[in-house]
Each structure stands twice: as structure tokens, then as C-alpha cells.
Enzyme design. Structure first.
Site, PDB file in Angstrom:
ATOM      1  N   CYS A 112      41.598  59.235  32.718  1.00 32.43           N
ATOM      2  CA  CYS A 112      40.132  59.375  32.709  1.00 32.43           C
ATOM      3  C   CYS A 112      39.669  60.810  32.938  1.00 32.43           C
ATOM      4  CB  CYS A 112      39.502  58.457  33.752  1.00 32.43           C
ATOM      5  SG  CYS A 112      39.986  56.741  33.560  1.00 32.43           S
ATOM      6  N   HIS A 254      32.455  60.536  35.839  1.00 37.29           N
ATOM      7  CA  HIS A 254      33.196  59.564  35.021  1.00 37.29           C
ATOM      8  C   HIS A 254      32.613  58.172  35.289  1.00 37.29           C
ATOM      9  CE1 HIS A 254      36.156  57.046  33.329  1.00 37.29           C
ATOM     10  NE2 HIS A 254      36.747  56.733  34.467  1.00 37.29           N
ATOM     11  N   ASN A 284      33.916  51.335  31.179  1.00 35.09           N
ATOM     12  CA  ASN A 284      34.740  52.518  31.436  1.00 35.09           C
ATOM     13  C   ASN A 284      35.464  52.893  30.142  1.00 35.09           C
ATOM     14  OD1 ASN A 284      36.691  54.357  32.222  1.00 35.09           O
ATOM     15  ND2 ASN A 284      37.351  53.196  34.013  1.00 35.09           N
TER      16      ASN A 284
HETATM   17  N1  ACO Z   1      35.299  37.844  37.707  1.00 31.83           N
HETATM   18  C1  ACO Z   1      35.278  37.048  38.780  1.00 31.83           C
HETATM   19  N2  ACO Z   1      36.098  37.258  39.822  1.00 31.83           N
HETATM   20  C2  ACO Z   1      36.942  38.287  39.760  1.00 31.83           C
HETATM   21  C3  ACO Z   1      37.013  39.143  38.645  1.00 31.83           C
HETATM   22  C4  ACO Z   1      36.144  38.878  37.575  1.00 31.83           C
HETATM   23  N3  ACO Z   1      36.117  39.648  36.476  1.00 31.83           N
HETATM   24  N4  ACO Z   1      37.948  40.080  38.881  1.00 31.83           N
HETATM   25  C5  ACO Z   1      38.455  39.835  40.104  1.00 31.83           C
HETATM   26  N5  ACO Z   1      37.857  38.750  40.623  1.00 31.83           N
HETATM   27  C6  ACO Z   1      38.104  38.139  41.914  1.00 31.83           C
HETATM   28  C7  ACO Z   1      39.468  38.443  42.460  1.00 31.83           C
HETATM   29  O1  ACO Z   1      40.431  37.570  41.907  1.00 31.83           O
HETATM   30  C8  ACO Z   1      39.270  38.217  43.928  1.00 31.83           C
HETATM   31  O2  ACO Z   1      39.327  36.833  44.153  1.00 31.83           O
HETATM   32  P1  ACO Z   1      40.033  36.240  45.495  1.00 31.83           P
HETATM   33  O3  ACO Z   1      39.249  36.800  46.618  1.00 31.83           O
HETATM   34  O4  ACO Z   1      39.902  34.793  45.294  1.00 31.83           O
HETATM   35  O5  ACO Z   1      41.436  36.776  45.424  1.00 31.83           O
HETATM   36  C9  ACO Z   1      37.823  38.648  44.164  1.00 31.83           C
HETATM   37  O6  ACO Z   1      37.199  38.662  42.856  1.00 31.83           O
HETATM   38  C10 ACO Z   1      37.675  40.016  44.801  1.00 31.83           C
HETATM   39  O7  ACO Z   1      38.537  40.905  44.087  1.00 31.83           O
HETATM   40  P2  ACO Z   1      38.632  42.414  44.504  1.00 31.83           P
HETATM   41  O8  ACO Z   1      39.684  43.066  43.662  1.00 31.83           O
HETATM   42  O9  ACO Z   1      38.742  42.546  45.983  1.00 31.83           O
HETATM   43  O10 ACO Z   1      37.193  42.923  44.068  1.00 31.83           O
HETATM   44  P3  ACO Z   1      36.588  44.355  44.271  1.00 31.83           P
HETATM   45  O11 ACO Z   1      35.299  44.257  44.958  1.00 31.83           O
HETATM   46  O12 ACO Z   1      37.584  45.331  44.799  1.00 31.83           O
HETATM   47  O13 ACO Z   1      36.273  44.785  42.786  1.00 31.83           O
HETATM   48  C11 ACO Z   1      37.171  46.120  41.010  1.00 31.83           C
HETATM   49  C12 ACO Z   1      37.333  44.886  41.845  1.00 31.83           C
HETATM   50  C13 ACO Z   1      35.861  46.028  40.252  1.00 31.83           C
HETATM   51  C14 ACO Z   1      38.332  46.234  40.025  1.00 31.83           C
HETATM   52  C15 ACO Z   1      37.155  47.354  41.950  1.00 31.83           C
HETATM   53  O14 ACO Z   1      38.261  47.344  42.821  1.00 31.83           O
HETATM   54  C16 ACO Z   1      37.160  48.625  41.183  1.00 31.83           C
HETATM   55  O15 ACO Z   1      36.229  48.940  40.482  1.00 31.83           O
HETATM   56  N6  ACO Z   1      38.189  49.456  41.321  1.00 31.83           N
HETATM   57  C17 ACO Z   1      38.287  50.685  40.612  1.00 31.83           C
HETATM   58  C18 ACO Z   1      39.076  50.454  39.433  1.00 31.83           C
HETATM   59  C19 ACO Z   1      38.647  51.272  38.254  1.00 31.83           C
HETATM   60  O16 ACO Z   1      37.528  51.637  38.055  1.00 31.83           O
HETATM   61  N7  ACO Z   1      39.620  51.539  37.456  1.00 31.83           N
HETATM   62  C20 ACO Z   1      39.400  52.213  36.256  1.00 31.83           C
HETATM   63  C21 ACO Z   1      40.371  53.220  35.997  1.00 31.83           C
HETATM   64  S1  ACO Z   1      40.354  54.496  37.192  1.00 31.83           S
HETATM   65  C22 ACO Z   1      38.964  55.172  36.994  1.00 31.83           C
HETATM   66  O17 ACO Z   1      38.442  55.141  35.930  1.00 31.83           O
HETATM   67  C23 ACO Z   1      38.374  55.790  38.183  1.00 31.83           C
END
Ligand code: ACO
Length: 327
Positions: A112, A254, A284
Site C-alpha cells: 500500500c 492511504h 482499499n
Molecule cells: N462481517 C461480519 N463480521 C465479520 C466480518 C464481516 N465482514 N469480518 C470479521 N467479522 C467478525 C469476526 O469474525 C469476529 O467475529 P468473532 O468475534 O465471532 O470472532 C468479529 O467480526 C470481530 O472481528 P475483528 O477482526 O476483531 O474486527 P475488527 O474490529 O478488528 O475489524 C478489520 C476487522 C476491519 C479487518 C480491522 O482489523 C482492520 O481494518 N484492520 C486493518 C486491516 C487493513 O486495513 N488491511 C489492509 C491492508 S494494510 C493497509 O492497507 C493499512
């Protein structure tokens, strides 16, 4: 020698995939995606559209704005983790599509942060006198490396490309003031694509396990590192130019996740009125997100002469980077 952005361009697939449509294919909801990420819809490339398709179109638009014919371009750098092929570079394909016959062309792998890494290299080429006119592009088709059955990742990403033309300039005003790049390889395995490289080559099996091809991510860990990395990169840019957050006209981060962006802006003390966001429409798009946002801001007319723009990115590697621009 100073470095000036003289043209911006972007190109996105026509097909829009909304959260409501995703609800039908994976166990998710519009409400979950919106509150956890800020994303409402993303663009998805059609059959017959490749990373080079959008990279070339974004480049044509940037060249047209700059008024630079393709044959005057000395260098083409494309940041991408989803090239048309492992080799040759997508940049060479784009060189051919544009007719930029006098350019050197290569791809750059910084996930990214690819666009800002490209900007940093281009800046050094121009300041050293090695090149006068450069195309820097961020282009991705992430939809082809995400697992559409995995709700943890498939809701986050989209396709598209953005490009800028950089030119050598005698003017100190209206220039790229600085670029900074950082890497932290200790966490390479928190965000990566396992399959198709030398560790898990496609040739090892006639039926390579499809899951190795998909993007693999530890979302929570990435989130924390992203906020810290973007803040560090931003602070380095400000300090290098003797500026404070109050001097910044617009922060263009980003576009990964609304919560990452808000947390970064809050740490820097930059309010939402000075924050550019378009991830609700595109998700993203990795290396493409900053040049697409820059081009949109440019076309909206919110970049004024003397505006100070702070660009910050974070991505797999980990890589992170910043750029400060006096528009
Ligand atoms: N829909 C419904 N539920 C979901 C989904 C979805 N799409 N995805 C995950 N869940 C569930 C999980 O299974 C989990 O369930 P559980 O509690 O029963 O196990 C629950 O939601 C919470 O999951 P978390 O991973 O704790 O959710 P979080 O609040 O951390 O959000 C996310 C997840 C959006 C991926 C976040 O961690 C994030 O944005 N991380 C950064 C990742 C990113 O942006 N990566 C891109 C590349 S790097 C960059 O560009 C910077």
C-alpha cells in the site's frame, strides 16, 4: 532542482460492488462493514481488464493534464502487488500502451506504500538530474487475489489506478518538499500473499492450493501497526520541513479503513475538515488509493496554490511512507 506535480489522473472499473450485494454472498452486513471500516462500495475489474488497463488510462489522463506527450517521459514507476504478470513488469506493458518509447520502466513492490515509495524514487531521479519527466503510478486489481468466501478480507478491497506526472522545475514554490520511506520487515507475515512465489511455486503442483493465492492478513495487528506507522511517517515529514500539523491544508492518507484514518488524524491533531476520504466509494485499493484521492481532490478544486498536502501510507512489509507537497 525542484520537483513539481504537473498532472494527476485516475481510472476505475465501471462495475460497483455494494455492501448490500456482498451480504448475499458472505456472512456479513452493510452495518458491520460500515461501522468497522467506513466502506460502502468498491469497484471490481471486469474480464478482459488488467492492472495495466487502469494504469495506462490513469497515466493518459495525468499526461493530458500536464500537457506532456508520452515520448517525453524518461521514467515510469508502477507500485503494484497485483501486476499483470510476475514478469515482465506492468510498467513495461504500460510503456508500450502509452507509446512512451524513451522511458525506462519498472514495477515496485511496497504494497500500500507503493505510490509514495515511487514518488520518493522519482524525486531522487529528478533532483540528481537523471530524469526530467516521470510518471509515478499506483495500480491494483486486488479483487483477483482476495478470497471471496472470506468475510475477514473480501469486504475491504477494491480495484483501480492513479497516476501523477512529475517534472523538474526551477521554482521552489509549488513543489514536492520531501518524501520519507520506512520498512519493518519483522512483521512481513502479518499481511502477505503466500502462493505463486519461490516459496510456494505454482509449478510445485498441478493443482496449487487456491488458498495460498489469496491475500492473508492479521487484521487487528495490522490495524495497530498502521496507526503508529502513519503517525511516525507524518511526524518525520513535518519535522523535516519545520512545519506543525496546524500548517497542513489537507491530509491525504492511504484509504485502508476509516478507523485507521481517524485514529491517525486524531494523533496528529488534524480535524476532519482537513482530511480527504473517499474509501466509502472505493474500499482499499492499496498502492492506488493515494493517487486516486489526490486526483479527486485536484478535480474537486480543493487544492489551492500554496496548499500544503501531507500524504501518508502504510502497507504490507511492513512499509510506510510520507510526502509533503506545496501545491
Ligand atoms: N462481517 C461480519 N463480521 C465479520 C466480518 C464481516 N465482514 N469480518 C470479521 N467479522 C467478525 C469476526 O469474525 C469476529 O467475529 P468473532 O468475534 O465471532 O470472532 C468479529 O467480526 C470481530 O472481528 P475483528 O477482526 O476483531 O474486527 P475488527 O474490529 O478488528 O475489524 C478489520 C476487522 C476491519 C479487518 C480491522 O482489523 C482492520 O481494518 N484492520 C486493518 C486491516 C487493513 O486495513 N488491511 C489492509 C491492508 S494494510 C493497509 O492497507 C493499512
Amino acid at each position: 532542482m525542484n520537483v513539481r506535480i504537473t498532472g494527476t489522473g485516475s481510472a476505475l472499473p465501471g462495475k460497483i460492488l455494494t455492501n448490500a450485494e456482498l451480504e448475499k454472498s458472505v456472512d456479513t452486513t452493510d452495518e458491520w462493514i460500515t461501522t468497522r471500516t467506513g466502506i460502502k462500495e468498491r469497484r471490481i475489474a471486469a474480464d478482459g481488464e488488467y492492472t495495466s488497463t487502469f494504469a495506462a488510462e490513469a497515466s493518459r489522463r495525468a499526461l493530458a493534464m500536464a500537457g506532456v506527450p508520452p515520448e517525453e517521459i524518461d521514467l515510469i514507476i508502477i507500485g503494484t502487488v497485483t501486476p499483470d504478470f510476475p514478469f515482465p513488469s506492468t510498467a513495461c506493458i504500460v510503456q508500450d500502451l502509452l507509446g512512451a518509447t524513451n522511458a525506462t520502466a519498472f514495477d515496485l513492490s511496497a504494497a500500500c506504500s507503493g505510490f509514495l515509495y515511487g514518488l520518493s524514487i522519482a524525486e531522487k531521479y529528478i533532483r540528481s538530474g537523471a530524469a526530467r519527466k516521470i510518471l509515478v503510478v499506483g495500480a491494483e486489481i486486488l479483487s483477483r487475489i482476495v478470497d471471496w468466501q472470506d468475510r475477514n478480507t473480501c469486504v475491504l478491497f477494491g480495484d483501480g489506478a492513479g497516476a501523477v506526472v512529475l517534472e523538474a522545475s526551477e521554482e521552489a514554490d509549488h513543489s514536492l518538499l520531501s518524501t520519507h520511506t520506512f520498512s519493518n520487515g519483522a512483521h512481513w507475515n502479518l499481511l502477505f500473499q503466500q502462493g505463486s512465489g519461490s516459496r510456494n511455486p505454482a509449478t510445485a503442483s498441478r493443482t496449487i492450493d487456491e488458498r495460498l493465492i489469496y491475500l492473508n492478513m492479521e487484521g487487528n495487528d495490522v490495524f495497530k501497526h498502521a496507526v503508529r506507522g502513519m503517525e511516525e511517517a507524518a511526524v518525520r515529514a513535518l519535522n523535516a520541513n519545520g512545519l506543525s500539523p496546524a500548517d497542513i491544508s489537507l491530509l491525504i492518507p492511504h484509504q485502508a479503513n476509516r478507523r485507521i484514518i481517524d485514529a491517525t488524524a486524531k494523533r496528529l491533531g488534524i480535524g476532519s475538515e482537513r482530511l480527504f476520504i473517499n474509501l466509502h466509494r472505493y474500499g482499499n485499493t492499496s498502492s492506488a488509493s493515494i493517487p486516486i484521492a489526490l486526483d479527486e481532490a485536484n478535480h474537486l478544486g480543493i487544492l489551492k496554490p500554496d496548499s500544503k498536502l501531507l500524504l501518508v501510507a502504510f502497507g504490507g512489509g511492513f512499509t510506510y511512507a510520507s510526502a509533503l507537497i506545496k501545491w
